[in-house]
Design a protein around this motif. Structure first.
Motif, PDB file in Angstrom:
ATOM      1  N   VAL A 100     -19.879   8.546  21.419  1.00 18.98           N
ATOM      2  CA  VAL A 100     -19.538   8.784  20.016  1.00 18.98           C
ATOM      3  C   VAL A 100     -20.155   7.687  19.135  1.00 18.98           C
ATOM      4  N   SER A 101     -20.244   6.463  19.668  1.00 20.14           N
ATOM      5  CA  SER A 101     -20.864   5.379  18.901  1.00 20.14           C
ATOM      6  C   SER A 101     -22.339   5.670  18.653  1.00 20.14           C
ATOM      7  N   ARG A 102     -23.003   6.188  19.682  1.00 23.27           N
ATOM      8  CA  ARG A 102     -24.425   6.538  19.538  1.00 23.27           C
ATOM      9  C   ARG A 102     -24.607   7.597  18.447  1.00 23.27           C
ATOM     10  N   ILE A 103     -23.745   8.612  18.459  1.00 28.63           N
ATOM     11  CA  ILE A 103     -23.874   9.691  17.462  1.00 28.63           C
ATOM     12  C   ILE A 103     -23.615   9.127  16.062  1.00 28.63           C
ATOM     13  N   LEU A 128     -25.743   3.438  10.622  1.00 34.33           N
ATOM     14  CA  LEU A 128     -25.216   2.077  10.796  1.00 34.33           C
ATOM     15  C   LEU A 128     -24.374   2.010  12.050  1.00 34.33           C
ATOM     16  N   LYS A 129     -24.270   0.797  12.545  1.00 34.79           N
ATOM     17  CA  LYS A 129     -23.554   0.583  13.804  1.00 34.79           C
ATOM     18  C   LYS A 129     -22.057   0.658  13.583  1.00 34.79           C
ATOM     19  N   PRO A 130     -21.301   1.356  14.436  1.00 36.01           N
ATOM     20  CA  PRO A 130     -19.849   1.314  14.287  1.00 36.01           C
ATOM     21  C   PRO A 130     -19.344  -0.048  14.745  1.00 36.01           C
ATOM     22  N   PRO A 131     -18.198  -0.484  14.231  1.00 36.10           N
ATOM     23  CA  PRO A 131     -17.652  -1.759  14.713  1.00 36.10           C
ATOM     24  C   PRO A 131     -17.459  -1.658  16.227  1.00 36.10           C
ATOM     25  N   SER A 132     -17.888  -2.686  16.961  1.00 35.26           N
ATOM     26  CA  SER A 132     -17.896  -2.525  18.418  1.00 35.26           C
ATOM     27  C   SER A 132     -16.546  -2.810  19.057  1.00 35.26           C
ATOM     28  N   SER A 133     -15.694  -3.580  18.362  1.00 33.18           N
ATOM     29  CA  SER A 133     -14.398  -3.815  19.002  1.00 33.18           C
ATOM     30  C   SER A 133     -13.275  -3.556  17.998  1.00 33.18           C
ATOM     31  N   GLY A 134     -12.085  -3.374  18.525  1.00 31.27           N
ATOM     32  CA  GLY A 134     -10.914  -3.206  17.675  1.00 31.27           C
ATOM     33  C   GLY A 134     -10.873  -1.878  16.948  1.00 31.27           C
ATOM     34  N   ILE A 135     -11.625  -0.924  17.394  1.00 28.03           N
ATOM     35  CA  ILE A 135     -11.580   0.387  16.745  1.00 28.03           C
ATOM     36  C   ILE A 135     -11.509   1.455  17.834  1.00 28.03           C
ATOM     37  N   SER A 136     -10.695   2.460  17.607  1.00 23.53           N
ATOM     38  CA  SER A 136     -10.483   3.449  18.658  1.00 23.53           C
ATOM     39  C   SER A 136     -11.535   4.556  18.588  1.00 23.53           C
ATOM     40  N   PHE A 137     -11.614   5.271  19.693  1.00 23.27           N
ATOM     41  CA  PHE A 137     -12.503   6.432  19.750  1.00 23.27           C
ATOM     42  C   PHE A 137     -12.182   7.383  18.590  1.00 23.27           C
ATOM     43  N   LEU A 138     -10.894   7.633  18.399  1.00 16.33           N
ATOM     44  CA  LEU A 138     -10.500   8.619  17.380  1.00 16.33           C
ATOM     45  C   LEU A 138     -10.932   8.203  15.981  1.00 16.33           C
ATOM     46  N   ARG A 139     -10.854   6.921  15.711  1.00 20.25           N
ATOM     47  CA  ARG A 139     -11.258   6.410  14.407  1.00 20.25           C
ATOM     48  C   ARG A 139     -12.755   6.644  14.156  1.00 20.25           C
ATOM     49  N   VAL A 140     -13.563   6.286  15.170  1.00 23.33           N
ATOM     50  CA  VAL A 140     -15.016   6.474  15.029  1.00 23.33           C
ATOM     51  C   VAL A 140     -15.317   7.966  14.868  1.00 23.33           C
ATOM     52  N   PHE A 141     -14.631   8.766  15.672  1.00 20.24           N
ATOM     53  CA  PHE A 141     -14.858  10.212  15.641  1.00 20.24           C
ATOM     54  C   PHE A 141     -14.502  10.786  14.265  1.00 20.24           C
ATOM     55  N   LEU A 166     -17.017   9.958  11.652  1.00 19.98           N
ATOM     56  CA  LEU A 166     -18.207  10.790  11.878  1.00 19.98           C
ATOM     57  C   LEU A 166     -17.992  12.188  11.296  1.00 19.98           C
ATOM     58  N   MET A 167     -16.825  12.771  11.573  1.00 24.32           N
ATOM     59  CA  MET A 167     -16.544  14.128  11.079  1.00 24.32           C
ATOM     60  C   MET A 167     -16.528  14.153   9.552  1.00 24.32           C
ATOM     61  N   GLU A 168     -15.930  13.126   8.957  1.00 25.02           N
ATOM     62  CA  GLU A 168     -15.869  13.071   7.490  1.00 25.02           C
ATOM     63  C   GLU A 168     -17.267  13.027   6.878  1.00 25.02           C
ATOM     64  N   LYS A 169     -18.130  12.274   7.535  1.00 23.15           N
ATOM     65  CA  LYS A 169     -19.512  12.171   7.040  1.00 23.15           C
ATOM     66  C   LYS A 169     -20.210  13.540   7.115  1.00 23.15           C
ATOM     67  N   SER A 182     -13.673  16.959  22.615  1.00 22.25           N
ATOM     68  CA  SER A 182     -13.653  16.494  21.226  1.00 22.25           C
ATOM     69  C   SER A 182     -14.730  17.184  20.394  1.00 22.25           C
ATOM     70  N   LEU A 183     -15.931  17.286  20.938  1.00 19.20           N
ATOM     71  CA  LEU A 183     -17.034  17.867  20.162  1.00 19.20           C
ATOM     72  C   LEU A 183     -16.854  19.370  19.961  1.00 19.20           C
ATOM     73  N   LEU A 184     -16.418  20.054  21.020  1.00 15.49           N
ATOM     74  CA  LEU A 184     -16.357  21.516  20.958  1.00 15.49           C
ATOM     75  C   LEU A 184     -15.188  22.028  20.112  1.00 15.49           C
ATOM     76  N   ARG A 185     -14.132  21.239  20.033  1.00 16.03           N
ATOM     77  CA  ARG A 185     -12.972  21.700  19.265  1.00 16.03           C
ATOM     78  C   ARG A 185     -12.829  21.011  17.919  1.00 16.03           C
ATOM     79  N   ALA A 186     -13.850  20.246  17.554  1.00 19.04           N
ATOM     80  CA  ALA A 186     -13.757  19.471  16.315  1.00 19.04           C
ATOM     81  C   ALA A 186     -13.486  20.362  15.104  1.00 19.04           C
ATOM     82  N   HIS A 187     -14.094  21.554  15.083  1.00 22.66           N
ATOM     83  CA  HIS A 187     -13.953  22.419  13.903  1.00 22.66           C
ATOM     84  C   HIS A 187     -12.505  22.879  13.692  1.00 22.66           C
ATOM     85  N   GLU A 188     -11.703  22.817  14.757  1.00 21.76           N
ATOM     86  CA  GLU A 188     -10.303  23.233  14.583  1.00 21.76           C
ATOM     87  C   GLU A 188      -9.550  22.197  13.756  1.00 21.76           C
TER      88      GLU A 188
END
Ligand SMILES: Nc1ncnc2c1ncn2[C@@H]1O[C@H](COP(=O)(O)OP(=O)(O)OP(=O)(O)O)[C@@H](O)[C@H]1O
Ligand SMILES: [Mg+2]
Length: 373
Positions: free
Chosen positions: A99-102, A109-122, A125-128, A158-164
């Protein structure tokens, strides 16, 4: 001076970059069906439609990665409505790394590498994607590297059900898997939403390899560097492994061998000597993709050379603690990768016994296993 001898600043390579493995060839012969299959599934994204998910599979070195990249490039050149992101799962081998790569590709820009959860990064990304009104196509290349600890299932889900959860997002996933044997089964939650267009890349036959090598040789070398006999020798070698990657590496090394001899022509010996290295490169690369348990089993066979299945199982069980079903699955996989051959004999005490034999010289396997730890 003999005109067949190279001067120190001369070269037989017309375009050396054409023999690099990440070079995307302009002419991509004998893959029209596969390119169309991938194209028909993904190109609708440029017309605001949700792309169709794809499952791209086939043996190593058959053009899977290259085909997907060619379609990605085509989409990139013709539309500004789609983000295409290639994830190399050998490098990004966890759900978070993927998810960081995407995120990095889409937000630039690089996502913060520590102190942030998968869900937050995801979520960011979806908002963008929603804000930009762009579709996203992700290729998960060599997804087998995500099979450990359920990472593949989690990221797919996560990717396949994101639209829900994020109405309006349009995501397509291209799963690329290099396997000749049994395919991985995604868990129920994923397989109920992952109904992909399946695109298979079979091994190239001799004539197809001949065409592809001919085109590469024409572009990579100056005229008359590669004779017909030398070219045929190269194609025979590729045909024996089925892996074009070996072939491209072989062309490059054979050329370098000729230059080392200060010759303007590649001779058969240059190819034969190069093959010793290229051949191992292929084996080592493939062994690298095996899991720890698969490597353990292979090491046990290496030590024994030929072994009874029962004996092998008990050694394997002692080391890994795994049961017979898993053992059998691994043997089947290693056999389908042509590392092993299993056959029945009439000899055993209880009637028919299964023997397991190594298909490669033990020393080759040992060299590669040592490199891959
Ligand atoms: N039809 C083709 N025409 C020209 N070059 C090709 C063709 N198919 C494959 N190649 C070349 O062969 C090499 C291997 O291709 P690629 O990396 O796409 O294979 P792959 O199927 O992804 O392999 P792996 O499963 O090992 O990742 C690349 O250098 C690619 O350019
Ligand atoms: Mg590949």
């Amino acid at each position: 001076m003999n005109k067949d001898i190279l001067l120190w600043d001369e070269t037989i390579f017309r375009n050396p970059e054409i023999l690099e493995l990440d070079h995307i060839p302009e002419k991509f012969e004998h893959r029209e069906t596969q390119l169309k299959g991938i194209g028909y599934s993904l190109i609708p994204a440029t017309r605001n439609m949700r792309p169709v998910n794809c499952l791209v599979s086939g043996p190593p070195g058959t053009g899977k990665t290259t085909a997907v990249l060619k379609i990605f490039n085509e989409i990139y050149e013709n539309s500004n409505k789609v983000h295409t992101v290639k994830v190399n799962c050998q490098i990004d081998s966890t759900r978070f790394a993927v998810v960081s790569r995407i995120y990095k590709e889409v937000l630039k820009l690089k996502p913060p590498s520590s102190g942030i959860s998968f869900l937050r990064v995801f979520e960011n990304l979806m908002e963008k994607l929603i804000e930009e009104e762009k579709a996203l196509i992700v290729s998960l290349d060599d997804i087998n590297y995500l099979f450990h600890d359920g990472h593949a299932d989690k990221i797919m889900y996560s990717l396949l059900r994101a639209h829900e959860q994020y109405p309006g997002v349009k995501i397509g996933v291209v799963v690329i898997i290099s396997e000749t044997g049994k395919l991985y089964n995604f868990d129920q939650k994923v397989s109920s939403v992952f109904l992909p267009e399946e695109i298979y890349f079979p091994r190239y036959n001799y004539d197809e390899l001949y065409d592809i090598v001919t085109t590469r040789v024409e572009h990579a070398f100056f005229e008359n560097v590669v004779s017909e006999d030398v070219k045929k020798r190269i194609v025979e070698y590729i045909d024996s492994t089925g892996d074009l990657r070996v072939g491209i590496d072989l062309l490059k090394r054979a050329g370098l061998n000729a230059e080392r001899r200060a010759d303007r022509k590649i001779i058969i010996e240059d190819v034969d000597n190069a093959y010793e290295k290229s051949r191992l490169l292929h084996l080592c690369r493939n062994l690298r993709s095996l899991t720890k348990d698969e490597k353990s089993l292979l090491s046990l066979v290496v030590n024994q050379n030929t072994v009874h299945a029962g004996e092998l199982y008990s050694l394997f069980h002692d080391i890994t603690g795994l049961g017979y079903t898993r053992f059998y699955e691994i043997v089947t996989k290693l056999e389908s990768f042509h590392y092993l051959t299993t056959n029945f004999t009439g000899k055993g005490r209880r009637g028919r016994t299964r023997h397991i034999k190594l298909n490669y010289p033990s020393s080759d396997i040992i060299k590669c296993l040592e490199q891959s730890v």
